[in-house]
Design a protein around this motif. Structure first.
Motif, short mmCIF file in Angstrom:
data_model
loop_
_atom_site.label_atom_id
_atom_site.label_comp_id
_atom_site.label_asym_id
_atom_site.label_seq_id
_atom_site.Cartn_x
_atom_site.Cartn_y
_atom_site.Cartn_z
N UNK A 418 0.79 -1.23 0.00
CA UNK A 418 0.00 0.00 0.00
C UNK A 418 0.82 1.28 0.00
N UNK A 419 2.15 1.15 -0.07
CA UNK A 419 3.00 2.34 -0.04
C UNK A 419 2.88 3.13 -1.34
N UNK A 420 3.20 4.43 -1.28
CA UNK A 420 3.12 5.31 -2.45
C UNK A 420 4.03 4.82 -3.57
N UNK A 421 5.23 4.36 -3.17
CA UNK A 421 6.19 3.88 -4.17
C UNK A 421 5.66 2.66 -4.91
N UNK A 422 5.04 1.74 -4.13
CA UNK A 422 4.48 0.55 -4.75
C UNK A 422 3.31 0.88 -5.67
N UNK A 423 2.48 1.84 -5.25
CA UNK A 423 1.36 2.24 -6.09
C UNK A 423 1.84 2.82 -7.42
N UNK A 424 2.92 3.61 -7.34
CA UNK A 424 3.51 4.18 -8.57
C UNK A 424 4.03 3.07 -9.48
N UNK A 425 4.71 2.06 -8.87
CA UNK A 425 5.24 0.94 -9.64
C UNK A 425 4.11 0.18 -10.34
N UNK A 430 1.05 -1.27 -15.08
CA UNK A 430 -0.26 -1.34 -15.74
C UNK A 430 -0.24 -0.58 -17.06
N UNK A 431 0.44 0.58 -17.05
CA UNK A 431 0.55 1.39 -18.27
C UNK A 431 1.32 0.64 -19.35
N UNK A 432 2.45 0.02 -18.92
CA UNK A 432 3.27 -0.75 -19.88
C UNK A 432 2.48 -1.92 -20.44
N UNK A 433 1.73 -2.59 -19.56
CA UNK A 433 0.93 -3.74 -19.99
C UNK A 433 -0.13 -3.30 -20.99
N UNK A 434 -0.73 -2.12 -20.69
CA UNK A 434 -1.77 -1.59 -21.58
C UNK A 434 -1.19 -1.26 -22.96
N UNK A 435 0.01 -0.64 -22.96
CA UNK A 435 0.67 -0.30 -24.22
C UNK A 435 1.02 -1.57 -25.00
N UNK A 436 1.57 -2.57 -24.29
CA UNK A 436 1.97 -3.83 -24.92
C UNK A 436 0.75 -4.52 -25.54
N UNK A 437 -0.36 -4.48 -24.81
CA UNK A 437 -1.59 -5.09 -25.30
C UNK A 437 -2.11 -4.37 -26.54
N UNK A 438 -1.98 -3.02 -26.52
CA UNK A 438 -2.43 -2.23 -27.68
C UNK A 438 -1.58 -2.54 -28.91
N UNK A 439 -0.26 -2.66 -28.71
CA UNK A 439 0.66 -2.99 -29.82
C UNK A 439 0.34 -4.36 -30.39
N UNK A 440 0.12 -5.34 -29.48
CA UNK A 440 -0.19 -6.69 -29.93
C UNK A 440 -1.50 -6.73 -30.71
N UNK A 441 -2.50 -6.00 -30.26
CA UNK A 441 -3.78 -5.94 -30.96
C UNK A 441 -3.62 -5.31 -32.34
N UNK A 442 -2.79 -4.26 -32.39
CA UNK A 442 -2.54 -3.57 -33.66
C UNK A 442 -1.85 -4.50 -34.66
#
Length: 482
Positions: A418-425, A430-442
């Motif tokens: 629940x730490x701020x650092x962990x939330x940022x990580x 999640x952002x990287x996963x979302x981008x990777x998923x978008x690239x794969x779909x494309x």
């Protein structure tokens, strides 16, 4: 002598040293008053705007801080009033009244004793009460009667328990305070000792009056001053000698602290040997239960000796344990013993033995002048009962330490998660996963589009390999034979 009733079946024996905590979760308005279920003094009041949400939240925060201070203070957290407030279901009984009833029953069969006055709250235990006594034909002599209920570590059979309690007056040792009379039944014990005007070692350190309540004497001392080096050396050596005697006898103690050491002139004498027989928890249990290497009653005694030595040296208990660094002491030899019992390394790796402490420079040159020969004969059968009870006490301690360790690991994991650092990580992942998923779909979409174009350009040259092209109908005609 059955002067007290047997405890009801299924009675829960609480460990009163378990720290209680409180969290204020909400507040509510009731007949124009804001409450949070507390009877403690509230933070500063406000005449106008006292129902404002911001003011209520600020007040609640201040009250929570006040509660936290109480529950983390070692003396206050063990106070009966605090226990009754935080846990009314388990601490609703009037223990003074119970003690008076039991003591009155005792006097019916022992008419030579007479109560002078109750010594209200002179001890820290909720279920142990004290009375100033006198013998009718010796009215000038003063004695102290102590009555105590059973604790959660009472593992002796009723018969062995009563026999061992009644054996205590026969214990003679230059550094054990003599028991004048002792008796017990299945539910509690009653002991009488001579009253000492000088009080305990803790009274000497805090310059307190022995008859005053425990909180008044020790919770907030006006002057903080340690003992002289020679006193530290002598008293420390005497206490270690009696601990070694008890360990060699196989008698479990586990209750060393400055209030359990009576001062008789320049001699320290140990008190309350009955506590381990009654199964009472140690004053310092909330400290050593945090460290899994302090898991025998011998190591508990050594750790508690560290607390006592710190108090003799600095005139106050340590702020927290383990101790990272020690203030200047009268001698580096004192610090060496403190480091071996209270430091991070000691708590992590384990305690030295009493024999090892006796060999250290602080104590090995102390000359003891007593000529009194120790005497404490324990029958073989009772020695075996003590050994089994000791193992059971240690087993409960080890199990509690294991639970605390597991809880601490879980809390750390949750805090880390629940730490701020962990939330940022987690956001970055999640952002990287979302981008990777978008690239794969494309890429997949492009591949499908390319395949579709290729199929349209080559006609029906490969109908079987194109998943988007249906199988064309057959144009050949089959002739049946005549």
């Amino acid at each position: 002598m059955a002067f007290m009733e047997k405890p009801p079946a299924g009675k829960v024996l609480l460990d009163d040293t378990v720290p209680l905590t409180a969290a204020i979760e909400a507040s509510q308005s009731l007949q124009s008053h804001t409450i949070a279920g507390l009877s403690l003094p509230l933070p500063p009041k406000k005449l106008i705007g006292n129902m404002d949400r911001e003011f209520i939240a600020e007040r609640q925060k201040g009250l929570q801080n006040y509660l936290n201070v109480i529950t983390t203070n070692h003396i206050l957290s063990n106070c009966e009033l605090v226990k009754k407030f935080l846990d009314p279901n388990n601490y609703s009984a009037n223990y003074t009244e119970i003690a008076l009833q039991q003591v009155s029953m005792f006097f019916r069969s022992e008419p030579k004793w007479e109560v002078v006055e109750p010594l209200k709250d002179i001890g820290w235990r909720i279920r142990k009460k004290y009375f100033l006594m006198k013998i009718k034909n010796q009215p000038k002599e003063r004695l102290v009667l102590s009555w105590a209920d059973l604790g959660p570590d009472k593992y002796l059979s009723d018969k062995d328990f009563q026999c061992l309690i009644k054996l205590l007056p026969s214990c003679l040792h230059p550094y054990i305070y003599r028991v004048t009379f002792a008796t017990a039944n299945e539910s509690s014990a009653l002991l009488i000792r001579m009253f000492n005007e000088k009080g305990t070692l803790k009274d000497l350190i805090y310059k307190a009056k022995p008859k005053d309540p425990f909180l008044k004497k020790y919770c907030n001392p006006k002057k903080i001053q340690g003992l002289e080096l020679q006193q530290i050396k002598t008293y420390g050596r005497q206490i270690l000698e009696v601990l070694k005697f008890l360990h060699d006898k196989g008698f479990p103690y586990g209750h060393l602290h400055a209030s359990n050491v009576m001062l008789d002139g320049d001699t320290c004498r140990l008190l309350d040997l009955e506590n381990s027989l009654l199964g009472l928890p140690s004053f310092y249990r909330s400290y050593f239960s945090q460290f899994r290497k302090i898991n025998t009653l011998e190591s508990v005694d050594v750790h508690c000796f560290g607390h006592l030595l710190y108090e003799m040296t600095y005139g106050r208990p340590p702020d927290s344990v383990p101790v990272d660094s020690f203030p200047p002491a009268p001698s580096m030899a004192v610090v060496a013993v403190l480091e071996s019992t209270l430091s991070c390394e000691a708590c992590k790796n384990g305690m030295p033995t009493v024999s090892r402490l006796l060999q250290m420079p602080l104590f090995n040159d102390v000359l003891l002048t007593t000529s009194e020969k120790p005497q404490f004969k324990i029958p073989t059968k009772l020695k075996e009962a003590l050994r089994i009870a000791k193992e059971c006490i240690e087993k409960r301690l080890i199990e509690e330490q294991k639970q605390i360790h597991q809880h601490r690991r879980l809390t750390r994991a949750q805090s880390h998660h629940g730490s701020e650092e962990e939330r940022k990580k987690r956001k970055i992942l999640a952002r990287k996963k979302s981008k990777r998923s978008a690239v794969e779909n494309s890429e997949e979409h492009s591949a499908k589009y390319s395949n579709s174009n290729n199929s349209a350009g080559s006609g029906a040259s490969s109908p079987l390999t194109s998943p988007s092209s249906p199988t064309p109908p057959s144009t050949a005609v089959e002739h049946a034979p005549f």
